[in-house]
Design an enzyme around this catalytic site. Structure first.
Site, PDB file in Angstrom:
ATOM      1  N   GLN A 248       0.845  -1.182   0.000  1.00 55.64           N
ATOM      2  CA  GLN A 248       0.000   0.000   0.000  1.00 55.64           C
ATOM      3  C   GLN A 248       0.886   1.239   0.000  1.00 55.64           C
ATOM      4  OE1 GLN A 248      -2.182  -0.832   3.573  1.00 55.64           O
ATOM      5  NE2 GLN A 248      -0.368  -0.820   4.835  1.00 55.64           N
TER       6      GLN A 248
ATOM      7  N   HIS B  76      -7.337   4.385  20.196  1.00 53.17           N
ATOM      8  CA  HIS B  76      -6.571   3.207  20.598  1.00 53.17           C
ATOM      9  C   HIS B  76      -6.811   2.836  22.065  1.00 53.17           C
ATOM     10  CE1 HIS B  76      -4.360   4.240  16.862  1.00 53.17           C
ATOM     11  NE2 HIS B  76      -4.347   2.930  16.756  1.00 53.17           N
TER      12      HIS B  76
ATOM     13  N   ALA C 247      -3.412 -12.023   8.129  1.00 46.61           N
ATOM     14  CA  ALA C 247      -3.967 -12.398   9.424  1.00 46.61           C
ATOM     15  C   ALA C 247      -4.787 -13.685   9.339  1.00 46.61           C
ATOM     16  CB  ALA C 247      -4.814 -11.258   9.977  1.00 46.61           C
TER      17      ALA C 247
ATOM     18  N   ASP D 274      -7.407  -4.893  14.834  1.00 45.86           N
ATOM     19  CA  ASP D 274      -7.245  -3.479  14.479  1.00 45.86           C
ATOM     20  C   ASP D 274      -7.040  -3.378  12.971  1.00 45.86           C
ATOM     21  OD1 ASP D 274      -6.921  -0.757  14.628  1.00 45.86           O
ATOM     22  OD2 ASP D 274      -4.835  -0.852  15.316  1.00 45.86           O
TER      23      ASP D 274
END
Length: 501
Positions: free
Chosen positions: A249, A280, A357, A375
């Protein structure tokens, strides 16, 4: 038959070679538009569907329009390839420019998809006419040869784009180089093989046309760096600190040197340095109310969620699983970002794993982690599998007894349908869910096996920068305001994703 500089059989193979090159270039143009549109606009499934369907439709139009050029197939093909090289090669820069300076790229995407499709669709009929000029073979055999070369060329172009052009040259330079190859292939075929089929004046004009196209493409390639810098300033402002393409990215840090940086990923503001702690802290600390010796963070390559988990002295290990090693490297080495994350990656308790993931969870040991923090980018931005029932089922499998999972589920008030679909999906994976919405419309889901976890903080919570302790009791009722009436939404699965906005 025309007078050729080589034997007819050799001329036939040369035309098939040009068919191969043109097909490869055409597919690169398509893939480049899909990739850039997905990056700039988002929702890769929609962008791929729009680009490919428009191009296929336009190719049919191009085939019909090519009938008008068959009487002048030689000159028509030469002009067609020159125009296609310029339009296809420059499409990426035009799409990026529209996004940077006008804020929208949809109209440009549609226009270039149609234009490139029309030009590609006109190629085969004209090449068929050229083939019939040099070969006496039957029409059926000629069509079979042309389509075989076309399909093989498309295969090579489709593989060259992700494995060669994109990683080595980038989207813009790769498209410009493809345009140059396209122009050279068309020009060589016509100006050499069929040169005796044209007047000297026509040949000179075609030479000048191809030279002009190549000069424009070369000039654009030389200016790509300056163009990207100017476009980046138009998107992010004048305070760009760092801008890198990581291979996964685009990551950009902006802001004054005296202030915490803002983090943009693929053009989207991901972290606002001045108040990121509100997000957070609300994400991590409710999940730490209980056993939290072993923490797993899925995503979170910026290290900010890890910073919060490492604030507990009894946290033994924090494992960050993020696909983008470049983002983690930046979070570790950039002075501003590493200061913002409290130098989380320098803590010996932190381990980083570069992996997808979903795939990583499939190989992780059962019952390993007390806390799992998801997250990840908002649903609809990230891959659908990262918000699927199967994904949360894998997360549950690696959760230790009494452990908790917390999921960032997107804006709860702005997109309640998406938020509650994530909640239904987590629930369908066998986890009891406690929804809550923090300040700034951040929607979260706290989940565990058995009963819904209590929305509270650990008594030994580290010192917080936000008024989380005072406001946390109201976060649960805030999320409930948007709950849909009646039954829960259908969960999202790998084969039935449900995150359409």
């Amino acid at each position: 038959m025309v007078l050729l500089p080589v034997r007819p059989e050799a001329a036939r193979y040369l035309i098939l070679a040009v068919v191969f090159v043109c097909a490869a270039c055409g597919l690169v143009y398509e893939l480049e538009l899909v990739a850039l549109a997905s990056y700039l606009i988002g929702d890769s499934v929609t962008q791929a569907s729009v680009v490919l369907s428009l191009m296929v439709f336009a190719m049919g139009l191009g085939s019909l329009l090519a009938k008008r050029l068959r009487c002048r197939a030689v000159v028509g093909f030469a002009v067609l390839e020159a125009v296609l090289a310029l339009v296809g090669g420059g499409s990426g820069m035009m799409l990026y420019a529209a996004f940077a300076w006008s804020g929208g790229a949809h109209l440009v995407l549609v226009s270039f998809s149609l234009a490139i499709g029309v030009l590609i669709g006109a190629e085969i009929p004209l090449l068929m006419s050229l083939m019939q000029r040099v070969s006496r073979r039957d029409a059926e055999g000629t069509v079979a040869d042309l389509f075989a070369a076309d399909y093989v060329g498309a295969l090579v172009g489709g593989l060259a784009f992700p494995f060669l052009l994109l990683p080595w040259l980038g989207e813009l330079t790769g498209a410009l180089l493809t345009g140059a190859v396209n122009a050279v292939a068309g020009g060589v075929l016509v100006l050499w093989l069929f040169r005796r089929d044209m007047t000297p004046r026509t040949r000179r004009r075609l030479v000048l046309l191809n030279a002009a196209v190549l000069a424009l493409l070369a000039a654009a390639a030389a200016l790509v760096g300056d163009f990207e810098a100017a476009a980046r300033r138009a998107v992010y402002g004048d305070q760009v600190r760092v801008a890198v393409r990581t291979g996964v990215q685009e990551v950009v840090l902006t802001g004054r040197a005296s202030q915490p940086p803002d983090l943009f990923i693929d053009g989207q503001l991901t972290v606002r340095g001045s108040d990121e702690h509100r997000y957070h802290e609300a994400l991590v600390h409710p999940a730490m109310n209980g056993p939290h010796a072993r923490v797993l963070i899925l995503g979170g390559g910026d290290g900010l969620a890890a910073r919060e988990a490492l604030g507990y002295p009894d946290t033994v290990s924090v494992t960050v699983v993020d696909l983008d090693a470049g983002l983690v490297r930046l979070a570790r080495r950039d002075p501003a970002l590493s200061a913002l994350n409290g130098r989380a990656y320098d803590d010996p308790r932190t381990e980083h794993v570069t992996a997808d993931a979903f795939s990583w969870l499939r190989g992780a040991r059962r019952g390993t982690y007390d806390v799992i923090v998801s997250d990840l980018p908002c649903p609809g931005t990230a891959g659908g599998k990262l918000y699927s029932m199967e994904f949360y089922g894998l997360a549950r499998r690696v959760l230790a007894p009494g452990g908790r999972v917390v999921v960032h589920a997107g804006p709860a008030r702005a997109h309640p349908g998406t938020y509650w679909t994530v909640a239904a999906t987590v629930r369908a994976a066998g986890l009891a869910v406690t929804p809550y919405r923090s300040d700034g419309d951040h929607g979260f889901l706290l989940a565990g096996v058995g009963h819904p976890p209590a929305l509270a903080l650990d008594p030994a919570v580290p010192r917080l920068r936000s008024p989380l302790a005072e406001r946390l009791p109201g976060y649960g009722p805030a999320a409930e305001h948007g709950r849909p009436e009646g039954a829960w939404p259908q969960p999202s699965t790998l084969v039935r994703p449900r995150y359409a906005r």
